[in-house]
Design a protein around this motif. Structure first.
Motif, mmCIF file in Angstrom:
data_model
loop_
_atom_site.group_PDB
_atom_site.id
_atom_site.type_symbol
_atom_site.label_atom_id
_atom_site.label_comp_id
_atom_site.label_asym_id
_atom_site.label_seq_id
_atom_site.Cartn_x
_atom_site.Cartn_y
_atom_site.Cartn_z
ATOM 1 N N GLY A 153 0.789 -1.229 0.000
ATOM 2 C CA GLY A 153 0.000 0.000 0.000
ATOM 3 C C GLY A 153 0.813 1.268 0.000
ATOM 4 N N GLU A 154 2.097 1.182 0.364
ATOM 5 C CA GLU A 154 2.955 2.372 0.352
ATOM 6 C C GLU A 154 4.150 2.114 -0.553
ATOM 7 O OE1 GLU A 154 3.941 4.425 3.847
ATOM 8 O OE2 GLU A 154 1.935 4.274 4.742
ATOM 9 N N SER A 155 4.531 3.162 -1.310
ATOM 10 C CA SER A 155 5.598 3.010 -2.308
ATOM 11 C C SER A 155 6.514 4.222 -2.302
ATOM 12 C CB SER A 155 5.000 2.839 -3.714
ATOM 13 O OG SER A 155 4.054 1.788 -3.757
ATOM 14 N N THR A 156 7.790 3.992 -2.656
ATOM 15 C CA THR A 156 8.716 5.089 -2.895
ATOM 16 C C THR A 156 8.459 5.643 -4.297
ATOM 17 O OG1 THR A 156 10.393 3.582 -3.768
ATOM 18 C CG2 THR A 156 10.447 4.042 -1.397
ATOM 19 N N ALA A 157 9.171 6.705 -4.652
ATOM 20 C CA ALA A 157 8.952 7.351 -5.950
ATOM 21 C C ALA A 157 9.219 6.390 -7.112
ATOM 22 C CB ALA A 157 9.835 8.590 -6.074
ATOM 23 N N GLY A 158 10.253 5.554 -6.994
ATOM 24 C CA GLY A 158 10.579 4.643 -8.090
ATOM 25 C C GLY A 158 10.152 3.214 -7.852
ATOM 26 N N GLY A 159 9.532 2.951 -6.696
ATOM 27 C CA GLY A 159 9.166 1.585 -6.357
ATOM 28 C C GLY A 159 7.671 1.352 -6.357
ATOM 29 N N LEU A 160 7.303 0.149 -6.011
ATOM 30 C CA LEU A 160 5.885 -0.219 -5.899
ATOM 31 C C LEU A 160 5.741 -1.208 -4.737
ATOM 32 C CD1 LEU A 160 2.949 -0.186 -6.992
ATOM 33 C CD2 LEU A 160 3.619 -2.103 -8.483
ATOM 34 N N THR A 185 11.913 -8.807 -13.931
ATOM 35 C CA THR A 185 12.411 -7.796 -14.870
ATOM 36 C C THR A 185 13.321 -6.847 -14.102
ATOM 37 O OG1 THR A 185 10.378 -7.923 -16.189
ATOM 38 C CG2 THR A 185 11.775 -5.970 -16.496
ATOM 39 N N ILE A 186 14.548 -6.684 -14.586
ATOM 40 C CA ILE A 186 15.523 -5.828 -13.908
ATOM 41 C C ILE A 186 15.778 -4.603 -14.778
ATOM 42 C CG2 ILE A 186 17.796 -5.701 -12.849
ATOM 43 C CD1 ILE A 186 17.814 -8.709 -12.682
ATOM 44 N N THR A 187 15.670 -3.419 -14.175
ATOM 45 C CA THR A 187 15.848 -2.163 -14.918
ATOM 46 C C THR A 187 16.870 -1.277 -14.220
ATOM 47 O OG1 THR A 187 14.062 -1.074 -13.687
ATOM 48 C CG2 THR A 187 13.453 -2.230 -15.719
ATOM 49 N N VAL A 188 17.392 -0.315 -14.969
ATOM 50 C CA VAL A 188 18.263 0.704 -14.384
ATOM 51 C C VAL A 188 17.837 2.062 -14.930
ATOM 52 C CG1 VAL A 188 20.047 0.395 -16.182
ATOM 53 C CG2 VAL A 188 20.637 1.462 -13.991
ATOM 54 N N ASN A 189 17.709 3.014 -14.037
ATOM 55 C CA ASN A 189 17.333 4.373 -14.408
ATOM 56 C C ASN A 189 17.915 5.357 -13.400
ATOM 57 O OD1 ASN A 189 15.352 4.345 -16.796
ATOM 58 N ND2 ASN A 189 14.467 2.779 -15.445
ATOM 59 N N THR A 190 17.998 6.600 -13.804
ATOM 60 C CA THR A 190 18.424 7.662 -12.895
ATOM 61 C C THR A 190 17.190 8.202 -12.186
ATOM 62 O OG1 THR A 190 20.324 8.254 -14.268
ATOM 63 C CG2 THR A 190 19.554 9.906 -12.686
ATOM 64 N N GLU A 191 17.220 8.169 -10.867
ATOM 65 C CA GLU A 191 16.099 8.654 -10.068
ATOM 66 C C GLU A 191 16.540 9.867 -9.235
ATOM 67 O OE1 GLU A 191 14.682 5.437 -7.679
ATOM 68 O OE2 GLU A 191 14.309 4.109 -9.390
ATOM 69 N N GLY A 192 15.578 10.658 -8.797
ATOM 70 C CA GLY A 192 15.857 11.771 -7.900
ATOM 71 C C GLY A 192 16.250 13.067 -8.558
ATOM 72 N N ARG A 200 21.622 6.740 -10.013
ATOM 73 C CA ARG A 200 21.239 5.570 -10.802
ATOM 74 C C ARG A 200 20.860 4.437 -9.855
ATOM 75 N NH1 ARG A 200 24.606 3.204 -15.071
ATOM 76 N NH2 ARG A 200 22.751 3.155 -16.377
ATOM 77 N N ARG A 201 19.743 3.801 -10.150
ATOM 78 C CA ARG A 201 19.265 2.749 -9.273
ATOM 79 C C ARG A 201 18.775 1.558 -10.086
ATOM 80 N NH1 ARG A 201 17.932 2.689 -3.938
ATOM 81 N NH2 ARG A 201 17.881 4.959 -3.769
ATOM 82 N N VAL A 202 19.148 0.382 -9.619
ATOM 83 C CA VAL A 202 18.697 -0.867 -10.231
ATOM 84 C C VAL A 202 17.478 -1.354 -9.459
ATOM 85 C CG1 VAL A 202 19.308 -3.261 -10.757
ATOM 86 C CG2 VAL A 202 21.023 -1.448 -10.998
ATOM 87 N N ARG A 203 16.416 -1.713 -10.196
ATOM 88 C CA ARG A 203 15.196 -2.193 -9.553
ATOM 89 C C ARG A 203 14.742 -3.501 -10.192
ATOM 90 N NH1 ARG A 203 12.895 1.101 -5.828
ATOM 91 N NH2 ARG A 203 13.502 3.298 -5.836
ATOM 92 N N GLY A 204 14.066 -4.290 -9.370
ATOM 93 C CA GLY A 204 13.507 -5.547 -9.837
ATOM 94 C C GLY A 204 11.994 -5.504 -9.789
ATOM 95 N N HIS A 205 11.352 -5.914 -10.878
ATOM 96 C CA HIS A 205 9.894 -5.905 -11.016
ATOM 97 C C HIS A 205 9.408 -7.359 -11.069
ATOM 98 C CE1 HIS A 205 10.159 -1.653 -12.826
ATOM 99 N NE2 HIS A 205 11.413 -2.085 -12.799
ATOM 100 N N PHE A 206 8.457 -7.720 -10.211
ATOM 101 C CA PHE A 206 7.936 -9.082 -10.228
ATOM 102 C C PHE A 206 6.547 -9.114 -9.604
ATOM 103 C CE2 PHE A 206 10.001 -8.582 -6.146
ATOM 104 C CZ PHE A 206 9.190 -9.280 -5.250
#
Length: 268
Positions: A153-160, A185-192, A200-206
Motif C-alpha cells: 500500500g505504500e511506495s517510494t517514488a521509483g518503487g511499488l 524484470t531488472i531495470t536501471v534508471n536515474t532517479e531523484g 542511478r538505481r537498479v530495480r527488480g519488477h515481479f
C-alpha cells in the motif's frame, strides 16, 4: 630475646596477595571458558551478501543434512549491524558468494526491530568456507506467502509496494523471505533528478501471490552487471530465486524498505 611482631603480619599479607592473584587467574579462566561455551557455530547457505552502508548484510538459511532450515542474519556490534572484514573467509580472505556454505561463529541472538533473525558474530573466529550448493537444492527452503510481502500500500517514488511504515514493520515476526517468482524484470534508471539528488538505481519488477512489486536491488553482483548498461535498460530472468529483506527502520522516514538482497539464477 626480641621478637619482631611485624614479620608474621607481612607474611600473611603476602600470602593474601598471592591467594587473590591466584583467584583472579582462576576467575579469568572460568570467564574465558564461559565465553567459549556461550558461543555457537551455524552452517548457513549464503542467500544474500548485499550492500549496507560502507559494508555488507549477509543472510542465509541454516543448512543441516542438505536441507535449508531457519533464517540467520549475522550482524556486527556496530549501530546498524553491517559487516566489513568480519565476513572474509579464514586463510583465503575471500568474500562469501551466494550459494556458499558458511560456518560462522556467533555469540547470541541480536534482534533489532523487525529483524528477529539477527545473530551477533564472534569476531574472534574467522568464517570458514564449507562448500557450495546448487540453486535447485533450495526448493525445499522456499517460502510461499499467500498474501502480501509483509504489508502493501505504500511506495517510494521509483518503487511499488516497497515501503512499510515503521509501526507496521515492528509488528512483523520476520524480515527475510526466499521466493521464486515466474519472472523478474531488472531495470536501471536515474532517479531523484526532480529533487536535485540524481542517482542511478537498479530495480527488480515481479509479481507474487497476485501482488505486483518493484524493489531496489542491493545484490552488488547484479547491480554491477546492470549498471554497465545505459538508463532505460531492461533484462529478464525466468524463475529466479530471490532473497527479499525488510530493512531496519530509517528514522528520518519512519519506515522500513523491502529490498531484493540476493538474486540466484536457475535458468538461462
Amino acid at each position: 630475646m626480641r621478637i619482631n611482631s611485624g614479620m608474621p603480619a607481612r607474611q600473611n599479607h603476602k600470602n593474601a596477595v598471592r591467594a587473590a592473584a591466584l583467584a583472579l587467574q582462576f576467575l579469568s579462566i572460568i570467564i574465558r571458558a564461559l565465553v567459549v561455551v556461550m558461543s555457537y557455530t551455524k552452517t548457513i547457505v549464503c542467500l544474500a551478501n548485499s550492500r549496507k552502508l560502507a559494508g555488507r548484510c549477509v543472510a542465509g538459511k541454516e543448512w543441516d543434512g542438505g536441507v535449508p532450515g531457519a533464517w540467520c542474519r549475522p550482524v556486527s556490534a556496530r549501530d546498524r549491524g553491517e559487516l566489513t572484514a568480519e565476513r572474509w573467509y579464514f586463510r583465503s580472505w575471500r568474500d562469501p558468494q551466494l550459494l556458499d556454505l558458511i560456518q560462522v561463529s556467533l555469540l547470541g541472538p541480536r534482534p533489532s526491530g523487525c529483524q528477529r533473525e539477527n545473530h551477533l558474530v564472534d569476531t574472534g573466529v574467522r568464517w570458514r568456507f564449507a562448500g557450495r550448493v546448487a540453486a535447485r537444492q533450495l526448493q525445499t527452503g522456499l517460502d510461499h506467502p499467500d498474501g502480501p510481502l509483509w504489508a502493501n500500500g505504500e511506495s517510494t517514488a521509483g518503487g511499488l509496494n516497497d515501503r512499510v511504515p515503521a509501526g507496521v514493520a515492528e509488528k512483523q515476526q520476520h524480515s527475510l523471505v526466499l521466493i521464486q517468482p515466474d519472472q523478474l524484470t531488472i531495470t536501471v534508471n536515474t532517479e531523484g533528478e526532480d529533487h536535485g539528488n540524481p542517482r542511478r538505481r537498479v530495480r527488480g519488477h515481479f509479481s507474487l501471490a497476485g501482488h505486483d512489486y518493484v524493489f531496489a536491488v542491493t545484490d552488488p553482483i547484479v547491480e554491477r552487471e546492470i549498471m554497465a548498461h545505459p538508463d532505460g535498460f531492461s533484462g529478464e530472468l525466468h524463475k529466479p530465486i530471490l532473497c527479499i529483506s525488510l530493512s531496519e527502520k530509517f528514522d528520518a522516514q519512519n519506515a522500513c524498505y523491502k529490498l531484493i538482497a540476493g538474486v540466484m539464477r536457475t535458468a538461462a
